[in-house]
Design a protein around this motif. Structure first.
Motif, short mmCIF file in Angstrom:
data_model
loop_
_atom_site.label_atom_id
_atom_site.label_comp_id
_atom_site.label_asym_id
_atom_site.label_seq_id
_atom_site.Cartn_x
_atom_site.Cartn_y
_atom_site.Cartn_z
N ARG A 92 -9.08 -5.49 -14.72
CA ARG A 92 -7.72 -4.40 -14.25
C ARG A 92 -8.27 -3.27 -14.57
O ARG A 92 -8.79 -2.96 -15.44
CB ARG A 92 -6.68 -4.95 -14.87
CG ARG A 92 -5.96 -6.54 -14.34
CD ARG A 92 -5.03 -6.13 -14.72
NE ARG A 92 -4.37 -7.88 -14.95
CZ ARG A 92 -3.48 -8.78 -15.39
NH1 ARG A 92 -2.67 -7.85 -16.79
NH2 ARG A 92 -3.08 -9.99 -15.75
N GLU A 154 8.49 1.91 2.68
CA GLU A 154 6.86 1.43 2.65
C GLU A 154 6.43 1.68 2.04
O GLU A 154 5.43 1.25 1.15
CB GLU A 154 6.33 1.53 4.43
CG GLU A 154 6.34 0.74 5.71
CD GLU A 154 8.32 1.70 6.06
OE1 GLU A 154 9.47 1.98 5.21
OE2 GLU A 154 9.00 0.33 6.27
N THR A 157 6.58 -0.12 -1.35
CA THR A 157 6.47 -1.59 -1.87
C THR A 157 4.48 -1.26 -1.71
O THR A 157 4.07 -2.37 -2.56
CB THR A 157 6.34 -1.75 -0.08
OG1 THR A 157 7.79 -2.48 0.52
CG2 THR A 157 5.26 -2.67 0.10
N SER A 158 4.00 0.03 -0.56
CA SER A 158 3.06 0.08 -0.86
C SER A 158 2.34 0.93 -2.65
O SER A 158 1.30 0.10 -3.35
CB SER A 158 2.19 0.77 -0.40
OG SER A 158 2.30 1.06 1.13
N ASN A 160 4.47 -0.66 -5.23
CA ASN A 160 4.44 -1.83 -6.23
C ASN A 160 2.78 -3.14 -6.22
O ASN A 160 2.25 -3.16 -6.93
CB ASN A 160 5.00 -2.06 -5.25
CG ASN A 160 4.57 -4.49 -6.06
OD1 ASN A 160 5.56 -4.25 -6.89
ND2 ASN A 160 5.22 -5.57 -5.36
N ASN A 161 2.12 -2.23 -4.36
CA ASN A 161 1.16 -3.36 -4.53
C ASN A 161 -0.08 -2.89 -4.69
O ASN A 161 -1.43 -2.83 -5.41
CB ASN A 161 0.61 -3.42 -2.96
CG ASN A 161 1.43 -4.62 -2.25
OD1 ASN A 161 2.60 -5.36 -2.98
ND2 ASN A 161 2.01 -4.35 -1.24
N GLU A 162 -0.23 -1.20 -4.73
CA GLU A 162 -1.16 -0.28 -5.68
C GLU A 162 -1.49 0.20 -6.14
O GLU A 162 -2.27 0.37 -7.05
CB GLU A 162 -1.72 1.01 -4.24
CG GLU A 162 -2.01 0.66 -2.87
CD GLU A 162 -1.59 1.92 -1.99
OE1 GLU A 162 -1.31 2.59 -2.59
OE2 GLU A 162 -1.41 0.93 -0.68
N MET A 165 1.00 -4.26 -9.03
CA MET A 165 0.44 -5.69 -8.91
C MET A 165 -1.16 -4.88 -9.40
O MET A 165 -2.15 -5.81 -9.82
CB MET A 165 0.46 -5.66 -7.80
CG MET A 165 1.86 -5.92 -6.78
SD MET A 165 3.16 -7.15 -7.96
CE MET A 165 1.77 -9.02 -7.93
N LYS A 166 -1.42 -3.52 -8.90
CA LYS A 166 -3.31 -3.65 -8.70
C LYS A 166 -3.23 -3.19 -10.35
O LYS A 166 -4.75 -3.61 -11.35
CB LYS A 166 -3.48 -2.10 -8.31
CG LYS A 166 -4.93 -1.88 -8.83
CD LYS A 166 -5.01 -0.93 -8.16
CE LYS A 166 -6.74 -0.40 -8.03
NZ LYS A 166 -6.36 1.22 -7.66
N GLN A 174 8.30 -2.87 -12.47
CA GLN A 174 8.75 -2.93 -11.26
C GLN A 174 10.24 -2.91 -11.03
O GLN A 174 10.70 -2.13 -9.92
CB GLN A 174 8.31 -4.58 -10.28
CG GLN A 174 8.21 -4.35 -8.90
CD GLN A 174 8.12 -5.23 -8.72
OE1 GLN A 174 7.42 -6.45 -9.18
NE2 GLN A 174 8.42 -6.40 -7.07
N GLU A 199 12.00 -5.79 -1.56
CA GLU A 199 11.87 -7.47 -2.37
C GLU A 199 11.34 -7.03 -3.77
O GLU A 199 11.15 -6.15 -4.45
CB GLU A 199 10.79 -7.85 -2.42
CG GLU A 199 10.67 -8.17 -0.75
CD GLU A 199 11.52 -9.00 -0.39
OE1 GLU A 199 12.29 -9.90 -1.66
OE2 GLU A 199 12.08 -9.35 0.35
#
Length: 386
Positions: A92, A154, A157-158, A160-162, A165-166, A174, A199
């Motif tokens: 990671r 958005e 959400t980004s 969270n993903n970038e 989670m990354k 979160q 979410e």
């Protein structure tokens, strides 16, 4: 500067993450100052305080102890003497916390500080304030090129993903980010973001761990220091949280009415807990022997409370001495109080009041671990003639 005040820094790893270990011979002043550092934690396995390497800044550390202690950072000059094996570390990418927060614009920094003062005025807990400000600084540092009013669902959400989670960050991280943003935007932007549509990760619902009676008796017998035993007895007999115990003052005890007042607890709520005749006698005996001045359980100096970290050490020492190898924590004493009350036939509504739970749903979890309730269930297998 006292010659004995030395702090030794070195690299290590904790739960597959690189950290800076902080070791020193116990000094109250150093201990209290260390607790102010963001991200600092105590590791039972390493037997040391540590700070995640990404959050550690040597210059800031030096400045904090200038004139108070000598900081030996030789362990940071060398190559890491304890390396994390490639097999044990997930692949990671790491992030530089200091660099992210440095991206904050002056305007956003001012808004966050204003939000912090508002939380302080609303009497949010110190931990909540620290956590929310930390999450906001990371989030808006990540989106340094965007004004807060331009942030959309958005973007969250980004993030969270970038980012979350990354970097393999936890579901708690979160949830804390979303909660911090929700409160921040309600305060500054009249809820422009529709955060209810964001979410959130599913919450784990572990059952509370409960001491069985034999383990509980062995635990108390293992504590020989009267002050330490009094602390643990109060937690169990009154169902107290750790913070409620260390903040318990003599004025909160009323032996005539046989009640204990828990003041300004979680959620800024007060509650009353009945005191049994036996625990009252224990308190009186302890008081006449130790003569505390302000707090029932005082620390090293008169008039000051015992620290949460000292209480943790007492608990760990007693567990080890009693040779109890189950994964109990201090909070399990509170869980045990509630479960044992339920097994003795106390109505769940009373237990809710004694624990200070806002919702009965929180209290109902103890019905899942009550041994007596489970034993009353008749197994259909017993009816088979086989």
């Amino acid at each position: 500067m006292p010659q004995n005040n030395k702090i030794h820094l070195s690299y290590s790893s904790h739960r597959d993450q690189p950290v800076v270990l902080i070791r020193f011979d116990y000094q109250h002043e150093i201990h209290e100052r260390l607790k102010q550092f963001e991200g600092i934690r105590w590791s039972k396995t390493l037997k040391s305080w540590y700070i995640p390497e990404v959050a550690f800044d040597l210059h800031t550390f030096f400045e904090a102890f200038r004139g108070e202690a000598w900081v030996d950072y030789g362990g940071l000059k060398k190559e890491r003497n304890i390396l994390i094996s490639k097999e044990s570390v997930p692949n990671r990418p790491r992030y530089n916390l200091k660099a992210i927060k440095a991206q904050l614009t002056d305007d956003v920094h001012e808004k966050i500080q204003s939000f912090k003062k508002w939380m302080e005025q609303k009497r949010y807990s110190e931990n909540s304030i620290k956590t929310y400000i930390h999450q906001l600084e990371i989030f808006f540092g990540f989106y340094a090129s965007k004004a807060p009013e331009m942030i959309s669902n958005e973007d969250i959400t980004s993030f969270n993903n970038e980012f979350i989670m990354k970097h393999g960050l936890s579901p708690t991280f979160q949830n804390q980010t979303v909660s911090a943003l929700k409160l921040f935007y309600e305060r500054h932007y009249c809820q422009q973001l529709q955060l209810e549509n964001i979410e959130r990760p599913m919450k784990a619902k572990p059952l509370p761990k409960v001491f069985n009676k034999p383990d509980l008796e062995r635990f108390f017998h293992a504590i020989t220091n009267p002050k330490h035993k009094m602390a643990m007895m109060m937690i169990y007999s009154c169902g107290l949280r750790r913070g409620e115990l260390v903040n318990l003052k003599l004025e909160h005890l009323d032996s005539k009415r046989k009640i204990l007042s828990v003041i300004n607890s979680k959620g800024n709520k007060d509650r009353i807990v009945p005191l049994s005749d036996r625990i009252i006698n224990k308190i009186k005996e302890y008081y006449h022997t130790h003569k505390p001045e302000q707090y029932l359980i005082e620390g090293q100096f008169a008039g000051t409370p015992l620290t949460a970290s000292s209480l943790q050490k007492v608990f760990e020492k007693a567990m080890k001495k009693a040779r109890i190898n189950r994964p109990y924590t201090i909070h399990c004493l509170r869980h045990s109080f509630a479960t044992h009350l339920l097994e003795n036939g106390t109505d769940l509504r009373y237990i809710q009041e004694l624990l200070g739970h806002k919702s009965s749903t929180t209290t109902e979890i103890y019905t899942h671990v009550s041994r007596r309730s489970l034993q009353n269930i008749k197994n259909p297998f017993d009816d088979l003639e086989i």
